[in-house]
Design a protein around this motif. Sequence first.
Motif, PDB file in Angstrom:
ATOM      1  N   GLY A 157      39.745  29.563  38.409  1.00 59.79           N
ATOM      2  CA  GLY A 157      39.567  30.845  39.107  1.00 59.79           C
ATOM      3  C   GLY A 157      38.916  30.700  40.474  1.00 59.79           C
ATOM      4  O   GLY A 157      38.608  31.702  41.109  1.00 59.79           O
TER       5      GLY A 157
ATOM      6  N   SER B   6      40.070  39.003  44.559  1.00 57.45           N
ATOM      7  CA  SER B   6      40.724  38.918  43.246  1.00 57.45           C
ATOM      8  C   SER B   6      40.933  40.296  42.630  1.00 57.45           C
ATOM      9  O   SER B   6      40.202  41.247  42.920  1.00 57.45           O
TER      10      SER B   6
ATOM     11  N   TYR C 141      48.116  33.886  39.018  1.00 57.80           N
ATOM     12  CA  TYR C 141      48.211  35.198  39.649  1.00 57.80           C
ATOM     13  C   TYR C 141      48.407  34.946  41.129  1.00 57.80           C
ATOM     14  O   TYR C 141      47.664  34.157  41.735  1.00 57.80           O
TER      15      TYR C 141
ATOM     16  N   LYS D 263      51.087  38.481  37.811  1.00 54.00           N
ATOM     17  CA  LYS D 263      50.947  37.336  36.901  1.00 54.00           C
ATOM     18  C   LYS D 263      52.295  36.638  36.777  1.00 54.00           C
ATOM     19  O   LYS D 263      53.314  37.292  36.509  1.00 54.00           O
TER      20      LYS D 263
ATOM     21  N   ASP E 260      44.954  33.116  42.159  1.00 56.69           N
ATOM     22  CA  ASP E 260      43.789  33.236  41.278  1.00 56.69           C
ATOM     23  C   ASP E 260      44.193  32.852  39.853  1.00 56.69           C
ATOM     24  O   ASP E 260      45.367  32.945  39.483  1.00 56.69           O
ATOM     25  N   GLN E 261      43.229  32.434  39.086  1.00 55.59           N
ATOM     26  CA  GLN E 261      43.394  32.112  37.661  1.00 55.59           C
ATOM     27  C   GLN E 261      44.652  31.287  37.405  1.00 55.59           C
ATOM     28  O   GLN E 261      45.607  31.728  36.766  1.00 55.59           O
TER      29      GLN E 261
ATOM     30  N   SER F 190      46.308  28.361  35.549  1.00 58.25           N
ATOM     31  CA  SER F 190      46.029  27.659  34.291  1.00 58.25           C
ATOM     32  C   SER F 190      47.225  26.796  33.895  1.00 58.25           C
ATOM     33  O   SER F 190      48.378  27.141  34.173  1.00 58.25           O
TER      34      SER F 190
ATOM     35  N   GLU G 130      41.347  35.393  31.675  1.00 61.56           N
ATOM     36  CA  GLU G 130      41.375  35.592  33.133  1.00 61.56           C
ATOM     37  C   GLU G 130      40.178  36.405  33.616  1.00 61.56           C
ATOM     38  O   GLU G 130      39.807  36.346  34.784  1.00 61.56           O
ATOM     39  N   GLU G 131      39.613  37.189  32.704  1.00 55.31           N
ATOM     40  CA  GLU G 131      38.527  38.089  33.106  1.00 55.31           C
ATOM     41  C   GLU G 131      37.141  37.509  32.852  1.00 55.31           C
ATOM     42  O   GLU G 131      36.137  38.174  33.077  1.00 55.31           O
TER      43      GLU G 131
END
Length: 620
Positions: A42, A74, A125, A164, A193-194, A196, A251-252
Amino acid sequence: LSVDASPQNAQVIPGNMFGIFFEELNHAGAGGLWAELVSNRGFEAGGSNTPSNIDPWLIIGDESNIIVATDRSSCFASNPIALRMEVLCEASGTNACPSGGVGIYNPGYWGMNIERTKVYRATMYIRSSESVELTVSLTSSDGLQNLASHTITGDKEDFVEWTKVEFDLASSGRNTNARLQLTTTKSGIIWFDQVSLMPSDTYMGHGFRKDLASMLANLKPRFLKFPGGNYVMGNYLVNAFRWSETVGPWEERPGHFNDAWAYWTDDGLGFFEFLQLAEDLGACPLWVINDGASLNEEVPSATIAAFVKDVVNGIEFARGDPQTAWGSVRAAMGHPEPFPLFYVSIGNQECFKHYYKDNYVKFYSAIKASYPDIKIISSCDASAISPVNPADLYDVHVYTSSGDMFSKSRMFETTTRNGPKAVVSEYAVTGNDAGRGTLIAALAEAAFLIGLERNSDVVEMASCAPLFVNDNDRRWNPDAIVFNSWQHYGCPNYWMLHFFKDSSGAALHPSTIQLSNYDQLVTSAITWNNSQDGNTYLKIKVVNFGSKAVNLNISVTGLQTDIQTFGSIKTVLTSGWLRDENSFQQPDKVVPAASPITNAGEQMGVVLDSYSLTSFDLLL
Ligand code: AHR
């Protein structure tokens, strides 16, 4: 060696006696048991004095063609940092990008292990107000070998809002030091962002690295203590493990700086995942709570109420039904059934702290009021426990030399028999004897555990510490299991634990050794039922902590059935030198060796090697 195997003289070892203690230390979880391959997904990672940085992400290109920076744009309020990538070069012409494009890459935790034909789930994202053409690829560490790639394309409008994107990458080759690249040859600005990357084949599909989780499962642990250790506390409270910030969509989760062990964790391995791991291993969860203390601070009793409420909420998350506020969060994560959380430890080795006892009572009362069946573990020893400072169990940590650990096999012989029982939740031989996991350390710990078995009327549980070390970040030596991105091995003390995996819930029998001029032997005897083959075994374990081989006559009385020669096995853990260790090059240098016992019977002569742990498993 005399064993009285009669049922009437046996004593039952607690059913949850031997378990494991997982701490986020040595990159045990992030870059270890948790299979996420992207480090700092992130872009939130920071240190004590750094709010965010992109490390270990690196740039492909130079300042003439790409500018990369973090900003706070973000879509996730709880982790606001995103990466802004401005590409200055173009697909062709005088300002053409280098072939292969420019962008960023993530080397994972000291290299990603990418295996041939294996599928990896990529998630990210992205946002851009221009059309996008982005290549996501898995490559060797120099970017030259392409293992898998996928191109994300979109028109001007497609990524105006954060979007996403998810897809699979199937690798055509193998590389244990691979990286994930995001590259383009198109000028413009893209935010990320994020990001993975997860292997598709994790342990039970729950995100745990399969080889490492299997190492744990093979120990048949009866409980899982988590998440620390000092990790629970942090050097400062701002960096402590906050369970509620580690649950919900990954993600959060804000992630946090593990200042006790000096690295960032994205908290992919959060409170829910620890509970899930316990379930997957068939182990009871044992949660060590943050009780308002860090290594350097303490919340006074007058203001501890919020911490108490937070812990009760955490138990509701684990155990509450899906209609409750926190139970519904768990259910939304895919686990509507409660997790069987019945052990809670109040803090980590903090009895000496000023507010500990007063705060402890507040946690104790609040937890018992809502969950009377939870067993509460105090950081204070038995002598400090009283009706005004009640506890079901008390926590004991033992770190010492091998000689002292061996002698501590008698540690609980003088303990009062009617007080709360001990949870020896951290023990290890440390210092020179221990090296990076020596035979002698394992033998001393084996003698200590035999002592716990023999005193299991006053000891309820035991787990060694630490469990894991990523060889690239050794913060603590020794550790039971060593790994890197693609290899792993057990230290001698990992293999030693296998000698105890049938002990929980077994019947302990009186056993005595009579030997003049040699006090280096420690022994125990149990009978246990093997549910896999339906047989009952008498297991006699002996540690020989000395330099002499010993001839021993074993005499067993009180058995209801005969000992079967065929099917009786001797297993020995020893090696040529007492400081021998395992390694990536020689993972099996010090491992148990099994052989049939050809003279198995109620009277049998055996030889114990010097510096050895031997188990005689006699089929009844
Ligand atoms: O196991 C390593 C550390 O040792 C733990 O974090 C702490 O509880 C103990 O001092």
